[in-house]
Design a protein around this motif. Structure first.
Motif, short mmCIF file in Angstrom:
data_model
loop_
_atom_site.label_atom_id
_atom_site.label_comp_id
_atom_site.label_asym_id
_atom_site.label_seq_id
_atom_site.Cartn_x
_atom_site.Cartn_y
_atom_site.Cartn_z
N ASP A 150 0.84 -1.20 0.00
CA ASP A 150 0.00 0.00 0.00
C ASP A 150 0.87 1.25 0.00
O ASP A 150 0.55 2.25 0.62
CB ASP A 150 -0.92 -0.03 1.23
N PRO A 184 3.93 3.44 -2.71
CA PRO A 184 4.58 3.47 -4.02
C PRO A 184 5.83 2.60 -3.99
O PRO A 184 6.50 2.47 -2.96
CB PRO A 184 4.94 4.95 -4.22
N THR A 188 -1.83 -5.32 -4.12
CA THR A 188 -1.31 -3.95 -4.15
C THR A 188 -2.40 -2.93 -4.46
O THR A 188 -3.31 -3.19 -5.26
CB THR A 188 -0.17 -3.83 -5.19
N SER A 189 -2.28 -1.75 -3.82
CA SER A 189 -3.17 -0.64 -4.13
C SER A 189 -2.73 0.09 -5.39
O SER A 189 -3.43 0.97 -5.89
CB SER A 189 -3.24 0.33 -2.95
N GLY A 190 -1.55 -0.26 -5.90
CA GLY A 190 -1.08 0.31 -7.16
C GLY A 190 -1.48 -0.54 -8.35
O GLY A 190 -2.43 -1.34 -8.29
N ASP A 191 -0.75 -0.40 -9.43
CA ASP A 191 -1.02 -1.14 -10.66
C ASP A 191 -0.34 -2.51 -10.58
O ASP A 191 0.89 -2.58 -10.53
CB ASP A 191 -0.47 -0.36 -11.86
#
Length: 444
Positions: A237, A239, A268-271
């Protein structure tokens, strides 16, 4: 040259079995033969088995012998070569395991004491039974400390070795007996699946290691402890940074990716595709070397195992996963074995039914996660690595019943210590509290 034969050991006495099976090496040639224990021998072992109070010094001496001495005509180097050849574990993983077991044996008494509550008047912690049957794994040396702990607590123990690594339990048994363990405390009975089932059913307590099929029958049995599969995960969570990429790569691939605490899912909260791309590039840099090479970092498998693993990965891709790593499975080595190259997959579906697949090498699936998702979506998870600026998230994860261990940031998910539970407390499985009261204690 004739192959060494490992025959069943009952109370310090070797029994010659007419039926033997070969232990195949990952390069194709057999490494040893083992005697196949009949059920009648198990019954004899159970009749002869008795626990004893064993001084801690016996285990400390045994650890030193296990790590470096010649035992049953075999040096530590010969043992290591045999385990590497049979299991495909890298040389350094087996070496580290030798040292880890040595150190663990020296600290058994301290470890047990630190896993119990503070002493209380009238309370005694005693064994829940007299005999322990254990079906051991072949994926690492460390789990064999489990049955050594049972011996230190007064149990009589019967070990059914893993089929790929019968060498470690026989070597550890030889070290313990040479260090002074009473022979009636321990038997080692190689055998088939049926023998392992009978051992677990007929011992007072049992422990079984393995994948879903091996442990499912015993999952709800109150007197059998199951170990595996791990299904360890990471929650990303934050970068991506160089430090996080390195920590994730280590959690996936350290110790050749064979531990139950190696990460096999990243939410992941990202891509997910971006995370998978970066992680795959890092893991693709690991060298392709035979397991016996001192710098090898990846496990090796046989040609048949390699073909099966490649089919499994291809099936996951057909089911909708995207592969980001350069290789889709093991690659051939000059010695006839196959190096299991890392595999990184991703999916945009956080509920894909194949999430949770575990394979015996560095393998991981990256999938989405958002703060709106609950932690229950992780399911049964042995170790969860949390990378987040939300200080409440690790505590929330710890409160989730299906998550057994939480580590924060770059802490390795297998981090251990004498007082730390693994999947619950082994000591609390083996011991139970009882009351011992006297009028002298009550009037103090």
């Amino acid at each position: 040259m004739s192959l060494p034969i490992l025959q069943p050991l009952v109370g310090g006495e070797a029994f010659t079995c007419d039926e033997t099976t070969d232990v195949p090496g990952v390069g194709g040639a057999p490494v040893a033969r083992v005697g196949a224990s009949p059920v009648l021998l198990l019954r004899l072992a159970l009749r002869r088995l008795r626990g004893a109070a064993v001084p801690p010094a016996v285990f400390s001496r045994a650890g030193t012998l296990f790590a470096g001495a010649e035992l049953a005509g075999e040096s530590a180097d010969e043992y290591r070569r045999r385990v590497v050849a049979a299991t495909g574990l890298p040389h350094r993983v087996v070496t580290d395991g030798l040292h880890s077991v040595r150190d663990g044996l020296a600290r058994l008494e301290e470890s047990t004491a630190r896993q119990l509550p503070a002493p209380a008047a009238g309370v005694r912690w005693v064994p829940r039974g007299r005999t322990l049957g254990i079906v051991t794994p072949s994926n690492h040396v460390d789990p064999h400390l489990t049955w050594a702990r049972a011996l230190s607590l007064g149990y009589g123990v019967i070990v059914r070795p893993g089929t790929r690594d019968p060498f470690t339990p026989f070597r550890l048994a030889a070290a313990l007996l040479a260090a002074g363990l009473p022979p009636h405390c321990l038997s080692v009975l190689p055998g088939d699946h049926h023998l392992g089932e009978r051992l677990l059913a007929e011992s007072d307590l049992g422990i079984v290691y393995g994948g879903p099929s091996a442990v499912s029958r015993w999952a709800d049995h109150p007197r059998v402890l199951t170990r595996g599969p791990g299904r360890s995960a990471a929650l990303l969570d934050r970068p991506l940074s160089a430090d996080i990429v390195e920590a994730l790569a280590r959690s996936v691939a350290a110790d050749a990716g064979v531990r139950c605490t190696n990460t096999s899912v990243i939410r992941t909260s990202g891509d997910p595709a971006e995370v998978a791309d970066v992680l795959a590039a890092r893991l693709d840099s690991l060298p392709t070397l035979p397991a016996a090479h001192h710098d090898a970092m990846l496990p090796a498998v046989s040609a048949d195992q390699a073909a099966q693993l490649r089919r499994t990965v291809a099936g996951l891709e057909e089911a909708g996963f995207r592969r980001h790593s350069a290789d889709g499975g093991p690659v051939p080595l000059p010695d006839g074995s196959y190096a299991t190259r890392p595999v990184v997959l991703s999916t945009a579906d956080p509920r894909h039914p194949s999430i949770g697949t575990e394979l015996p090498f560095p393998f991981v699936v990256v999938t989405p996660w958002s703060t709106a998702d609950d932690l229950e979506s992780f399911g049964r998870t042995l170790a969860l690595s949390v990378f987040s600026d939300d200080a409440a998230l690790p505590l929330a994860a710890l409160a989730e019943p299906q998550i057994r261990r939480v580590v924060v940031g770059g802490t390795a998910p297998w981090t251990s210590g004498p007082e730390l539970p693994h999947d619950g407390s082994l000591t609390n499985f083996l011991l139970e509290p009882k009351a011992l009261l006297s009028d002298e204690e009550l009037t103090r």
